[in-house]
Structures are given as structure tokens and as C-alpha cells.
Motif scaffolding. Sequence first.
Motif, PDB file in Angstrom:
ATOM      1  N   GLY A 133       0.770  -1.234   0.000  1.00 33.05           N
ATOM      2  CA  GLY A 133       0.000   0.000   0.000  1.00 33.05           C
ATOM      3  C   GLY A 133       0.798   1.280   0.000  1.00 33.05           C
ATOM      4  N   ASN A 134       2.118   1.220   0.305  1.00 35.04           N
ATOM      5  CA  ASN A 134       2.946   2.432   0.313  1.00 35.04           C
ATOM      6  C   ASN A 134       2.331   3.549   1.155  1.00 35.04           C
ATOM      7  N   LYS A 135       1.662   3.201   2.239  1.00 36.67           N
ATOM      8  CA  LYS A 135       0.981   4.232   3.005  1.00 36.67           C
ATOM      9  C   LYS A 135       1.979   5.097   3.760  1.00 36.67           C
ATOM     10  N   TYR A 170      -1.313   3.237  -7.067  1.00 38.65           N
ATOM     11  CA  TYR A 170      -1.834   3.607  -5.754  1.00 38.65           C
ATOM     12  C   TYR A 170      -2.432   5.013  -5.767  1.00 38.65           C
ATOM     13  N   TYR A 199      -4.643   7.794  -2.960  1.00 39.40           N
ATOM     14  CA  TYR A 199      -4.907   8.016  -1.536  1.00 39.40           C
ATOM     15  C   TYR A 199      -5.753   9.259  -1.346  1.00 39.40           C
ATOM     16  N   TYR A 237      -6.303  11.973   1.788  1.00 41.33           N
ATOM     17  CA  TYR A 237      -5.906  12.460   3.106  1.00 41.33           C
ATOM     18  C   TYR A 237      -6.749  13.690   3.443  1.00 41.33           C
ATOM     19  N   TYR A 267      -7.419   4.441   0.924  1.00 35.68           N
ATOM     20  CA  TYR A 267      -6.488   4.336  -0.175  1.00 35.68           C
ATOM     21  C   TYR A 267      -6.906   3.204  -1.103  1.00 35.68           C
TER      22      TYR A 267
END
Lengths: 115, 115
Positions: A100-102, B31, B33, B35, B48
Motif C-alpha cells: 500500500g505504500n501508506k 496507488y 490516496y 488524506y 487508499y
Amino acid sequence: AQSVTQLDSQVPVFEEAPVELRCNYSSSVSVYLFWYVQYPNQGLQLLLKYLSGSTLVKGINGFEAEFNKSQTSFHLRKPSVHISDTAEYFCAVSEAKAAGNKLTFGGGTRVLVKP
Amino acid sequence: DAGITQSPRHKVTETGTPVTLRCHQTENHRYMYWYRQDPGHGLRLIHYSYGVKDTDKGEVSDGYSVSRSKTEDFLLTLESATSSQTSVYFCAISGDVGHRGYGYTFGSGTRLTVV
């Protein structure tokens, strides 16, 4: 889970003086580390990153950071700041090899460069 | 930012109404995301995605849902907006660690006010 602490919420500094922004992280596994800059009313821009290799990382606009694994730190430095460096700076960490590369961000440090 | 756009840039909505924010990328990154940015909290991950129809929750996902039906689009929905969801929302994209220039690219943000 990892966490990031930026030790200073605001840093005033005079133009042409050096600046250091402190960042400490906690994680039980290997990490990747990042510094981002946010100018007023804009998104975040990547300054530099540490993935592996040399612990001294050079980024854009004359910034550099040093990864210290024993102290779990990734402090950002610039030897001589300009008025245009006035911005908010964010340290971030992600777990290496995790899905996920969070990114987990610190609370940010506002830098105000005074003439 | 180049390769990623958010819409709308600003929105004012009433408590209890649904709201959808859109993130569009042209980088073909895997990916994506969402935020939210609030003073003193830095950026906190809402949701995500690691591929089409593959999504997962972040640390502040309550009251939010997401969908990704195409690689390029990632939608964030506030199912019933509340005043606590007044914030600046950022979308980010990322390739894999081995991708040259690895690191998040952020959109310009959406300022949402719930009245």
C-alpha cells in the motif's frame, strides 16, 4: 504501526541563517523517510527521500537530511535560508516493503523566514 | 500538480448532505490516496486504493467511502456531511517503490466547508 513526531511546530529564522527541522519516528520495521514542503494554499511537494544507501540525502532547493537509525531521526537542514523558504514542512514515514505504500505524516513545522 | 487533478477546489455544503470529491490522474499509477489536513494533525489517511476496485481504510475512515472503477479516477464520498468533516482534502498518487522517482504526488487540494 509507525508514528512521526516533529518536535517544533514553528521555527522563526532570519534570512541567510541556517535552519534545522527535527523529525523522529517510531517503527518496528525498516522504513522509508520523506520530507515534503507545502507553500500557502498549495499541495505538498517532495523535497527529498531516503529509501536505502547513503544516510545523507540531498534534495531540491538546497535542503538535505540525515537518516540516523540508532536515534530514529531524519532531521532536515538548510545552511542558508531565503524568504521563499517560508512554508510548512512535513516529515513522513512508510514501512519498507509493506503493501500500500501508506505514508504517516508528522504534524508539520511552520518555517517563517524573516528579513 | 502535473498528472493529478482534484475537483472541486472549493465547496460549501450543508450538514447532512452527501458530497463527492473527485481525483483524476494521468500517470497510470497503481496507488491512490485520500488524506485530510487539519491544523496540528498534519495529514491523516482516510482511504487508499491499490488498484481498480481494490480499496482499504485508513486511520480516519468513519463517515467516508471511496470508489475506484477506473485506474485514473478515485472518488471520495462523505455520506452525510458533518461539521467535523470541514477540512482540506488532498488526493495523492504513487507508483511502486521500484518506480523511478518513487514518492507521492499530491493534488492541489479541495477545501470543504460544512455549515
